[in-house]
Design an enzyme around this catalytic site. Sequence first.
Site, PDB file in Angstrom:
ATOM      1  N   ALA A  11       7.783  -1.692  -3.176  1.00 16.46           N
ATOM      2  CA  ALA A  11       8.357  -2.288  -4.394  1.00 16.46           C
ATOM      3  C   ALA A  11       9.470  -3.279  -4.093  1.00 16.46           C
ATOM      4  O   ALA A  11      10.035  -3.881  -5.001  1.00 16.46           O
ATOM      5  CB  ALA A  11       8.880  -1.178  -5.311  1.00 16.46           C
ATOM      6  N   ASN A  88       0.715   0.598  -2.862  1.00 12.95           N
ATOM      7  CA  ASN A  88       0.693  -0.858  -2.656  1.00 12.95           C
ATOM      8  C   ASN A  88       1.216  -1.280  -1.283  1.00 12.95           C
ATOM      9  O   ASN A  88       0.810  -2.318  -0.754  1.00 12.95           O
ATOM     10  CB  ASN A  88       1.528  -1.511  -3.777  1.00 12.95           C
ATOM     11  N   SER A 141      -7.941  -5.086  -0.705  1.00 18.82           N
ATOM     12  CA  SER A 141      -7.930  -6.543  -0.514  1.00 18.82           C
ATOM     13  C   SER A 141      -9.372  -7.036  -0.480  1.00 18.82           C
ATOM     14  O   SER A 141     -10.284  -6.285  -0.121  1.00 18.82           O
ATOM     15  CB  SER A 141      -7.259  -6.884   0.821  1.00 18.82           C
ATOM     16  N   TYR A 154      -7.154  -6.020  10.232  1.00 22.29           N
ATOM     17  CA  TYR A 154      -6.642  -5.981   8.842  1.00 22.29           C
ATOM     18  C   TYR A 154      -7.809  -5.703   7.895  1.00 22.29           C
ATOM     19  O   TYR A 154      -7.707  -4.842   7.009  1.00 22.29           O
ATOM     20  CB  TYR A 154      -5.938  -7.288   8.479  1.00 22.29           C
ATOM     21  N   GLY A 185      -7.542 -11.483  -3.750  1.00 26.70           N
ATOM     22  CA  GLY A 185      -7.623 -12.581  -2.791  1.00 26.70           C
ATOM     23  C   GLY A 185      -6.208 -13.059  -2.499  1.00 26.70           C
ATOM     24  O   GLY A 185      -5.254 -12.271  -2.577  1.00 26.70           O
ATOM     25  N   PHE A 191       3.649 -11.779   2.245  1.00 25.00           N
ATOM     26  CA  PHE A 191       2.527 -11.332   3.072  1.00 25.00           C
ATOM     27  C   PHE A 191       2.309 -12.199   4.318  1.00 25.00           C
ATOM     28  O   PHE A 191       2.226 -11.682   5.437  1.00 25.00           O
ATOM     29  CB  PHE A 191       1.266 -11.319   2.192  1.00 25.00           C
TER      30      PHE A 191
END
Length: 254
Positions: A11, A88, A141, A154, A185, A191
Amino acid sequence: MKSKIVMVTGASSGIGKATAFLLAQNNCNLILCGRRKNLLDAVAAEIKALHNIKITTLVMDIRNRKEVFDAVASLPESCQTIDALINNAGLAAGLSTIDEGSMDDWDQMIDTNLKGLLYITKAVLPRIPKNGDGHIVNVGSIAGKEAYLNGNVYCATKAAVDSLSRGMRVDLSRFPIRVSAIHPGAVETEFSIVRFKGDTERAKKVYEGFENLLASDCAEAIWFMLNRPAHVNINELTIMPVAQPNASTIHRKS
Ligand code: NAP
């Protein structure tokens, strides 16, 4: 969803932070998790200035099993029940062919995206209502649906999140606890900065020339899943920029 307690991992930034803001706007009380205490405290303060809700912050590295269980055990009495868990927290580390990849990067991704998600889920499950009110949302993802060049490990961790979401749904439906997954996406967050180990110039290029998703787009999709009627479960939702029709194609304006 009525006024509930929702735990959001990761978060301190990106999708998790945007989700926390949207949940607060919708009157949910929050448990916000991450490693960077200063950022978690800042997010909590910003939200509290806008919304009259309760926020608890939990600083933990989800790769560390003991830290996870100790942190969850330290929650105040008011957080004995956690209505929804948003799994998340996650990351990509590096972008290399399988023969050139760093094994430390592989460990970090597997330990965070897969094992960390499992530890959190195991620690929180006893607090999730078993009467139909409980919900777990896993953030996967598009990388878990289609492997892209250099994405290998990944992609594998996110394919594992996809598979685990299916497995968790089957196992937990007997209570019932709802289990959903979202597969985004390209979203502009920290990230790519994390993936490229602080190389902000390289990270910026990932999002150049097309309209990427915003963290708030994902937050809205998560809120939609949480808010279905009691008899409805959104098993999974794939959300993409229009300019990115699949994992490895992005239409960029030159
Ligand atoms: P982000 O801005 O880098 O946020 C990642 C969050 O995960 C941060 O809050 C970070 O918090 C937390 N985190 C990472 N490692 C952790 C650890 N070991 N322990 C605890 N928390 C940890 O990236 P994001 O895009 O919002 O990513 C959120 C999720 O979406 C990830 O699972 C990612 O794989 C997924 N996703 C992202 C995209 C995209 O294009 N951005 C696309 C599809 C899926 P701390 O650093 O404070 O610990």
